[in-house]
Design an enzyme around this catalytic site. Structure first.
Site, PDB file in Angstrom:
ATOM      1  N   CYS B  47      92.604  39.058  -7.480  1.00 46.49           N
ATOM      2  CA  CYS B  47      92.740  37.554  -6.452  1.00 46.49           C
ATOM      3  C   CYS B  47      93.796  38.295  -5.737  1.00 46.49           C
ATOM      4  CB  CYS B  47      92.864  36.289  -7.301  1.00 46.49           C
ATOM      5  SG  CYS B  47      93.868  35.135  -6.755  1.00 46.49           S
ATOM      6  N   CYS B  50      97.087  36.145  -5.566  1.00 43.20           N
ATOM      7  CA  CYS B  50      97.605  35.731  -7.301  1.00 43.20           C
ATOM      8  C   CYS B  50      99.141  37.185  -7.354  1.00 43.20           C
ATOM      9  CB  CYS B  50      96.916  37.455  -8.619  1.00 43.20           C
ATOM     10  SG  CYS B  50      95.606  35.324  -9.031  1.00 43.20           S
ATOM     11  N   HIS B 111      96.132  30.945 -11.051  1.00 40.30           N
ATOM     12  CA  HIS B 111      95.398  30.945 -10.421  1.00 40.30           C
ATOM     13  C   HIS B 111      94.494  30.256 -10.989  1.00 40.30           C
ATOM     14  CE1 HIS B 111      91.437  33.913  -8.662  1.00 40.30           C
ATOM     15  NE2 HIS B 111      90.657  33.858  -9.319  1.00 40.30           N
ATOM     16  N   ASN B 151      90.743  23.548   1.929  1.00 42.51           N
ATOM     17  CA  ASN B 151      89.553  23.922   1.617  1.00 42.51           C
ATOM     18  C   ASN B 151      89.608  23.666   0.250  1.00 42.51           C
ATOM     19  OD1 ASN B 151      88.991  23.583   4.070  1.00 42.51           O
ATOM     20  ND2 ASN B 151      89.278  25.283   4.730  1.00 42.51           N
ATOM     21  N   SER B 159      87.473  30.699   0.344  1.00 42.47           N
ATOM     22  CA  SER B 159      86.999  31.984   0.417  1.00 42.47           C
ATOM     23  C   SER B 159      87.366  33.035  -0.710  1.00 42.47           C
ATOM     24  CB  SER B 159      86.994  33.347   2.035  1.00 42.47           C
ATOM     25  OG  SER B 159      88.239  32.694   2.225  1.00 42.47           O
ATOM     26  N   HIS B 162      91.706  30.840  -5.676  1.00 40.57           N
ATOM     27  CA  HIS B 162      93.344  30.681  -6.403  1.00 40.57           C
ATOM     28  C   HIS B 162      93.577  29.024  -5.433  1.00 40.57           C
ATOM     29  CE1 HIS B 162      96.989  32.308  -7.740  1.00 40.57           C
ATOM     30  NE2 HIS B 162      97.621  31.528  -6.717  1.00 40.57           N
ATOM     31  N   HIS B 164      95.335  27.000  -3.003  1.00 35.82           N
ATOM     32  CA  HIS B 164      95.623  27.133  -1.871  1.00 35.82           C
ATOM     33  C   HIS B 164      95.832  26.612  -0.121  1.00 35.82           C
ATOM     34  CE1 HIS B 164      92.212  29.766  -0.908  1.00 35.82           C
ATOM     35  NE2 HIS B 164      92.617  28.957   0.656  1.00 35.82           N
ATOM     36  N   GLN B 166      96.383  25.870   3.528  1.00 40.60           N
ATOM     37  CA  GLN B 166      96.936  26.364   4.793  1.00 40.60           C
ATOM     38  C   GLN B 166      97.608  25.538   6.316  1.00 40.60           C
ATOM     39  OE1 GLN B 166      93.919  29.101   6.939  1.00 40.60           O
ATOM     40  NE2 GLN B 166      92.647  28.335   5.472  1.00 40.60           N
TER      41      GLN B 166
HETATM   42  O1  LIG Z   1      90.887  30.326   6.273  1.00 44.66           O
HETATM   43  P1  LIG Z   1      89.745  30.376   6.119  1.00 44.66           P
HETATM   44  O2  LIG Z   1      89.711  29.275   4.619  1.00 44.66           O
HETATM   45  O3  LIG Z   1      88.726  31.659   5.114  1.00 44.66           O
HETATM   46  O4  LIG Z   1      88.535  30.140   6.114  1.00 44.66           O
HETATM   47  C1  LIG Z   1      87.985  28.725   6.549  1.00 44.66           C
HETATM   48  O5  LIG Z   1      88.945  27.720   6.721  1.00 44.66           O
HETATM   49  C2  LIG Z   1      88.873  27.473   7.988  1.00 44.66           C
HETATM   50  C3  LIG Z   1      89.414  26.942   8.535  1.00 44.66           C
HETATM   51  O6  LIG Z   1      89.164  25.145   8.181  1.00 44.66           O
HETATM   52  C4  LIG Z   1      87.436  27.744   9.051  1.00 44.66           C
HETATM   53  O7  LIG Z   1      87.263  27.868   9.981  1.00 44.66           O
HETATM   54  C5  LIG Z   1      86.590  29.225   8.341  1.00 44.66           C
HETATM   55  O8  LIG Z   1      85.254  28.445   8.921  1.00 44.66           O
HETATM   56  C6  LIG Z   1      86.561  28.298   7.080  1.00 44.66           C
HETATM   57  O9  LIG Z   1      85.614  29.573   6.038  1.00 44.66           O
END
Ligand SMILES: O=P(O)(O)O[C@H]1O[C@H](CO)[C@@H](O)[C@H](O)[C@H]1O
Ligand SMILES: O=P(O)(O)O[C@H]1O[C@H](CO)[C@@H](O)[C@H](O)[C@H]1O
Lengths: 346, 346
Positions: B47, B50, B111, B151, B159, B162, B164, B166
């Site tokens: 990961c 991690c 994780h 997300n 993706s 773990h 997290h 943003q």
């Molecule tokens: O930044 P990540 O997690 O790789 O990507 C994810 O979140 C982003 C922000 O919502 C989006 O633009 C991406 O399409 C999504 O796959």
């Protein structure tokens, strides 16, 4: 054009999209989609859309040979005259009764033939069905807008692979057409020409976002596209509804739909998923000189048959974001054949 | 309340949602999602989030013990001072340079521990990190808005499992906060009270859409919810940014986040996917008496751990549509435990 990250304005909806050209090299470690099956039977005894088969509630489909239209068995909108009233218990809690009619339009008896695989004449037949249904629904007192659309592919929430589209019509103009109506009217009042006419003229001059065109229709990746390979198909004439098209324009629309969807399928050599739909002028019986008939194709795939763009956190909370530019997307789509479908070579 | 199909108005965005209460009995034959794995290791050597592991480009994570913040390796927005100018080659083709900073915030070294599984003190630590980063970014001249979001789940484009979140911050206010800003300002100018304050008062009186609350925060399914189990978490005080919360309010926010996400996981006995994010007042250093700090949870699941609501054709082209009513969704969420996570019983 700006090569670093920037935002672009959509004059139809008055919203912005964030463009991050440098981000297309991002590796993808997240969810991958299932590929659609390559070969379906021409007739599937278990399909509730195939001719002669049974649908929900025991209704049996006709043994149809062309298109086939029926009222959606699980309609989101119902025509019934309810005796309910709009409700507003508090200024911040506004609800309005909404009635409508939802129909399903099967493209043909064939379980296995999507738009790009149908003959032009069969696509013409589909367009004529959409037109007839639109006119029929628009003639009703209780219908203010007719939305024709197709969800294609399981990834787009399509629950049956038998090629079909839907028509949802309702008593008030929904959000998106309402925004487009206001923007187009404002532009027309100021410039005395339809917004899309001016826009198409400029795109034809620049050429960098064009995908394909014929005598009566044009297909391009709009300057403000949100989805990676989004396409706008627009009439070149002043048609503002499907019913305004004459027979050679209907044929030209069938032709452009076939070209666009063949290119789509060829891009990642897969049956390309998308939601598409027509924005016609409101069903108010009035002329709409500001409105040019157009269709939006919103396809989710980003870089292969199994990797899509997710419109999630940032996109839902802040604004749509895209990695590859509309210009790069258009160039890639232009490189592909629009007459030979990848499945016909082998 | 209207029991047939109707539309409801969202006063924050000024958009409508179509509600079809009768449609929840529709059978689902379309795409089903993969369930997330039930058990993850506490540490995963593969990961890139991690502690101590290598990320893209060979950078190695600290051996962190609390939260961990770093600049996104594939940022959609970059801070670099480009010498590019806004571009407008034609009135219908408007583009503006957008700069910004994108960061990643790991919740903890573990994780396997999502928000509902973290201790309250660890969630507090996450909130304090969001606050510190928001203040740090907002202090910059070139930042007009700070969007904190998470997300969660592969189905939401996440993706890496773990846990997290943003933070994307940028030089102009994006679409959604901009709409909320205008609506809240208009309401405040007319009523001399924040819109959300009046709204919460009414929801507390009616109780039918409440999910849970504590001294400083409230969680409810908003009257105008789009997603089946959408939740709005709002401050009860006049806080308009994370930095306005005192320490007991931060603890109360941690508490409400834990309660909401435990209920979510218990609903379908799965690690419940969603996108969530905070709407704070713009990063303009000004007081925003009209704005009350709130978070939106947008979860896609509709009726089980594997069946989601698709926002596709009609929704993209016309307006969002929902089947189960916000009142029914709230009642279902209220029935569940908010202290005992389903995975802790066995
Ligand atoms: O930044 P990540 O997690 O790789 O990507 C994810 O979140 C982003 C922000 O919502 C989006 O633009 C991406 O399409 C999504 O796959
Ligand atoms: O009507 P269908 O194909 O069963 O359903 C699909 O299209 C509808 C209209 O876009 C959406 O509301 C549904 O979420 C989607 O699954």
């Amino acid at each position: 054009m700006i090569t670093s990250s920037h935002r672009r304005f959509n004059p139809l909806t008055q919203d912005w999209v964030l463009v991050s050209p440098h981000r297309s090299k991002r590796p993808w470690l997240g969810q991958v989609e299932k590929k659609p099956p390559e070969l379906l039977p021409g007739y599937d005894p278990d399909c509730y859309l195939c001719p002669g088969n049974e649908r929900a509630g025991g209704i049996r489909n006709d043994n149809y040979t062309g298109t086939y239209v029926f009222d959606n068995d699980f309609a989101a909108l119902l025509p019934e005259v309810t005796h309910q009233k709009d409700s507003q218990t508090h200024p911040l809690m506004k609800a309005e009764v909404e009635t409508g009619i939802c129909r399903v339009v099967c493209f043909s008896p064939r379980h296995d033939l999507t738009l790009p695989e149908l003959e032009i004449s069969a696509i013409q037949n589909v367009i004529e069905t959409w037109t007839r249904e639109s006119v029929d629904l628009a003639a009703r007192e209780d219908i203010a807008y007719v939305q024709v659309f197709e969800n294609k592919g399981a990834v787009m929430g399509c629950s049956n692979p038998h090629p079909h589209s839907q028509i949802w019509s309702q008593s008030r103009i929904p959000n998106e057409p309402q925004k487009e109506l206001i923007s187009q009217q404002m532009y027309f009042n100021e410039n005395h020409r339809p917004m899309l006419q001016d826009y198409l003229t400029e795109e034809q001059r620049l050429k960098e976002r064009l995908v394909t065109e014929n005598d009566h229709f044009i297909a391009l990746v709009p300057f403000w596209a949100i989805w990676p390979f989004e396409i706008l198909v627009s009439a070149k004439s002043n048609a503002s509804r499907l019913e305004d098209l004459n027979s050679s324009q209907v044929e030209a629309l069938a032709d452009i739909l076939k070209r666009v969807t063949i290119r789509y399928d060829n891009l990642f050599e897969t049956s390309f998923p998308y939601s598409m739909g027509f924005h016609q002028a409101p069903a108010d019986g009035q002329p709409h000189p500001e409105w040019i008939l157009h269709a939006h194709f919103y396809p989710p795939l980003l870089r292969s048959a199994t990797v899509k763009k997710f419109m999630v956190g940032y996109e839902m909370l802040a604004m749509p974001q895209r990695d590859i530019t509309p210009e790069v997307a258009a160039a890639r789509l232009r490189e592909l054949s629009e007459t030979i479908h990848y499945r016909s070579i082998s």
